[in-house]
Design a protein around this motif. Structure first.
Motif, mmCIF file in Angstrom:
data_model
loop_
_atom_site.group_PDB
_atom_site.id
_atom_site.type_symbol
_atom_site.label_atom_id
_atom_site.label_comp_id
_atom_site.label_asym_id
_atom_site.label_seq_id
_atom_site.Cartn_x
_atom_site.Cartn_y
_atom_site.Cartn_z
ATOM 1 N N PHE A 257 24.360 -1.326 -7.984
ATOM 2 C CA PHE A 257 24.123 0.122 -7.983
ATOM 3 C C PHE A 257 23.651 0.556 -9.368
ATOM 4 N N TYR A 258 22.573 1.373 -9.403
ATOM 5 C CA TYR A 258 22.085 1.896 -10.677
ATOM 6 C C TYR A 258 22.543 3.341 -10.798
ATOM 7 N N ASP A 259 23.254 3.637 -11.880
ATOM 8 C CA ASP A 259 23.722 5.006 -12.119
ATOM 9 C C ASP A 259 22.642 5.773 -12.881
ATOM 10 N N VAL A 260 22.016 6.729 -12.198
ATOM 11 C CA VAL A 260 20.920 7.461 -12.807
ATOM 12 C C VAL A 260 21.410 8.555 -13.753
ATOM 13 N N VAL A 261 22.717 8.819 -13.773
ATOM 14 C CA VAL A 261 23.277 9.784 -14.721
ATOM 15 C C VAL A 261 23.564 9.106 -16.054
ATOM 16 N N ARG A 262 24.250 7.970 -16.008
ATOM 17 C CA ARG A 262 24.609 7.257 -17.239
ATOM 18 C C ARG A 262 23.570 6.211 -17.644
ATOM 19 N N ASP A 263 22.560 6.000 -16.794
ATOM 20 C CA ASP A 263 21.469 5.068 -17.072
ATOM 21 C C ASP A 263 21.981 3.642 -17.306
ATOM 22 N N ILE A 264 22.793 3.164 -16.338
ATOM 23 C CA ILE A 264 23.305 1.797 -16.410
ATOM 24 C C ILE A 264 23.239 1.158 -15.022
ATOM 25 N N PHE A 265 23.152 -0.183 -15.005
ATOM 26 C CA PHE A 265 23.165 -0.938 -13.759
ATOM 27 C C PHE A 265 24.536 -1.576 -13.593
ATOM 28 N N CYS A 266 25.177 -1.309 -12.455
ATOM 29 C CA CYS A 266 26.497 -1.868 -12.154
ATOM 30 C C CYS A 266 26.320 -2.998 -11.155
ATOM 31 N N GLU A 267 26.683 -4.195 -11.536
ATOM 32 C CA GLU A 267 26.450 -5.376 -10.713
ATOM 33 C C GLU A 267 27.773 -6.037 -10.338
ATOM 34 N N PRO A 268 27.758 -6.938 -9.353
ATOM 35 C CA PRO A 268 28.989 -7.640 -8.979
ATOM 36 C C PRO A 268 29.554 -8.433 -10.146
ATOM 37 N N THR A 269 30.864 -8.350 -10.307
ATOM 38 C CA THR A 269 31.512 -9.121 -11.360
ATOM 39 C C THR A 269 32.102 -10.417 -10.830
ATOM 40 N N ALA A 270 32.239 -10.523 -9.504
ATOM 41 C CA ALA A 270 32.757 -11.750 -8.906
ATOM 42 C C ALA A 270 31.659 -12.813 -8.865
ATOM 43 N N GLU A 271 32.003 -14.033 -9.152
ATOM 44 C CA GLU A 271 31.031 -15.122 -9.155
ATOM 45 C C GLU A 271 30.680 -15.545 -7.723
ATOM 46 N N GLY A 272 29.457 -15.997 -7.532
ATOM 47 C CA GLY A 272 29.032 -16.546 -6.257
ATOM 48 C C GLY A 272 28.806 -15.526 -5.164
ATOM 49 N N VAL A 273 28.641 -14.252 -5.530
ATOM 50 C CA VAL A 273 28.408 -13.200 -4.547
ATOM 51 C C VAL A 273 26.941 -12.808 -4.566
ATOM 52 N N THR A 274 26.288 -12.888 -3.412
ATOM 53 C CA THR A 274 24.889 -12.488 -3.283
ATOM 54 C C THR A 274 24.798 -11.407 -2.219
ATOM 55 N N LEU A 275 24.649 -10.170 -2.637
ATOM 56 C CA LEU A 275 24.591 -9.045 -1.714
ATOM 57 C C LEU A 275 23.171 -8.832 -1.210
ATOM 58 N N ILE A 276 23.063 -8.116 -0.088
ATOM 59 C CA ILE A 276 21.760 -7.710 0.413
ATOM 60 C C ILE A 276 21.682 -6.203 0.377
ATOM 61 N N ALA A 277 20.468 -5.675 0.390
ATOM 62 C CA ALA A 277 20.241 -4.237 0.395
ATOM 63 C C ALA A 277 19.144 -3.911 1.393
ATOM 64 N N GLY A 278 19.104 -2.687 1.861
ATOM 65 C CA GLY A 278 18.085 -2.299 2.818
ATOM 66 C C GLY A 278 17.950 -0.796 2.908
ATOM 67 N N ASN A 279 17.097 -0.352 3.797
ATOM 68 C CA ASN A 279 16.826 1.073 3.951
ATOM 69 C C ASN A 279 17.123 1.548 5.375
ATOM 70 N N GLY A 280 17.351 2.833 5.488
ATOM 71 C CA GLY A 280 17.646 3.443 6.767
ATOM 72 C C GLY A 280 19.115 3.762 6.925
ATOM 73 N N LEU A 281 19.432 5.017 7.244
ATOM 74 C CA LEU A 281 20.812 5.436 7.423
ATOM 75 C C LEU A 281 21.059 5.823 8.878
ATOM 76 N N ASN A 282 20.314 5.195 9.786
ATOM 77 C CA ASN A 282 20.532 5.407 11.210
ATOM 78 C C ASN A 282 21.602 4.441 11.722
ATOM 79 N N ASP A 283 22.305 4.838 12.779
ATOM 80 C CA ASP A 283 23.291 3.948 13.388
ATOM 81 C C ASP A 283 22.593 2.672 13.851
ATOM 82 N N PHE A 284 23.305 1.554 13.878
ATOM 83 C CA PHE A 284 22.678 0.265 14.149
ATOM 84 C C PHE A 284 23.602 -0.596 14.996
ATOM 85 N N THR A 285 23.035 -1.703 15.506
ATOM 86 C CA THR A 285 23.791 -2.670 16.300
ATOM 87 C C THR A 285 23.797 -4.007 15.577
ATOM 88 N N ILE A 286 24.961 -4.606 15.458
ATOM 89 C CA ILE A 286 25.086 -5.907 14.792
ATOM 90 C C ILE A 286 24.761 -7.018 15.813
#
Length: 223
Positions: free
Chosen positions: A194-223
């Motif tokens: 997550f990038y904080d546009v107020v404090r101008d910093i990037f907050c990243e995972p601190t746990a090792e071996g974690v690879t997150l995904i990101a995407g677009n769209g805030l519509n309900d979805f089916t897994i």
């Protein structure tokens, strides 16, 4: 992942959500925002989330956001699973977990919810949770801690990450915008956080071996 028109600085790609599930692990994204339990009227947390997985049947604390208190059953700005089989949420706000367990309605898989966690009308312990149109007042015992960092998702002291897509996360201090955390990818190495546009910093995972995904769209979805 599809890029979108961005409010972020060069070198970062903006998205609508970051996903944490059983395959990605607990990212423990440290926002660097320091919280204290005696600030009962200061903080408000505002975001959207959608559950994207089935929680393990074994009881534990699956966190959307929380503070890093050493005491397992104490929290600030906490949303968690109380009963994984029912998929409901409970919360703490500058108070000790273990008092009255106030539960939300059932959280449906793939449905987006808006959540606000803030002080209650009288500024007493327990806070107020607003989940879409549902309003719930907490009633737990006040905690005692000073300067503990706010985490998005992620494990700390036995807390696991809630399986969800987490959207833009805003933090208000005395009703003034203090942090505006936008789902983002750092282009140089592909790290998602997550990038904080107020404090101008990037907050990243601190746990090792974690690879997150990101995407677009805030519509309900089916897994």
């Amino acid at each position: 992942m599809r890029a979108k028109s961005s409010i972020l600085p060069s070198g970062y790609t903006q998205y609508d959500w970051v996903q944490c599930d059983s395959t990605t692990g607990s990212p423990a994204i440290d926002t660097g925002i320091m919280l204290s339990s005696n600030e009962l009227t200061r903080w408000t947390f505002d975001t959207d989330f959608a559950r994207c997985g089935t929680m393990p049947a074994t009881w534990t604390r699956f966190m959307i956001f929380h503070n890093t208190n050493e005491n397992y059953d104490t929290g600030f700005g906490v949303t968690k699973i109380e009963n994984p089989n029912n998929n409901v949420l409970t919360f703490d706000y500058a108070n000790r977990y273990g008092g009255t367990k106030v539960q939300t309605t059932v959280i449906s898989l793939g449905k987006w919810y808006h959540i606000t966690l803030t002080r209650n009308e009288e500024g007493k312990r327990g806070g107020l949770l607003i989940l879409d149109d549902e309003q719930i007042t907490g009633q737990n015992e006040k905690a005692n801690y000073t300067n503990k960092s706010l985490y998005l998702l992620g494990s700390y002291n036995g807390k696991a990450a809630y399986y969800c897509r987490l959207a833009r996360f805003r933090v208000y201090s005395y009703d003034e915008l203090y942090a505006d955390l936008v789902p983002a990818k750092r282009d140089s190495d592909g790290v998602v956080g997550f990038y904080d546009v107020v404090r101008d910093i990037f907050c990243e995972p601190t746990a090792e071996g974690v690879t997150l995904i990101a995407g677009n769209g805030l519509n309900d979805f089916t897994i």
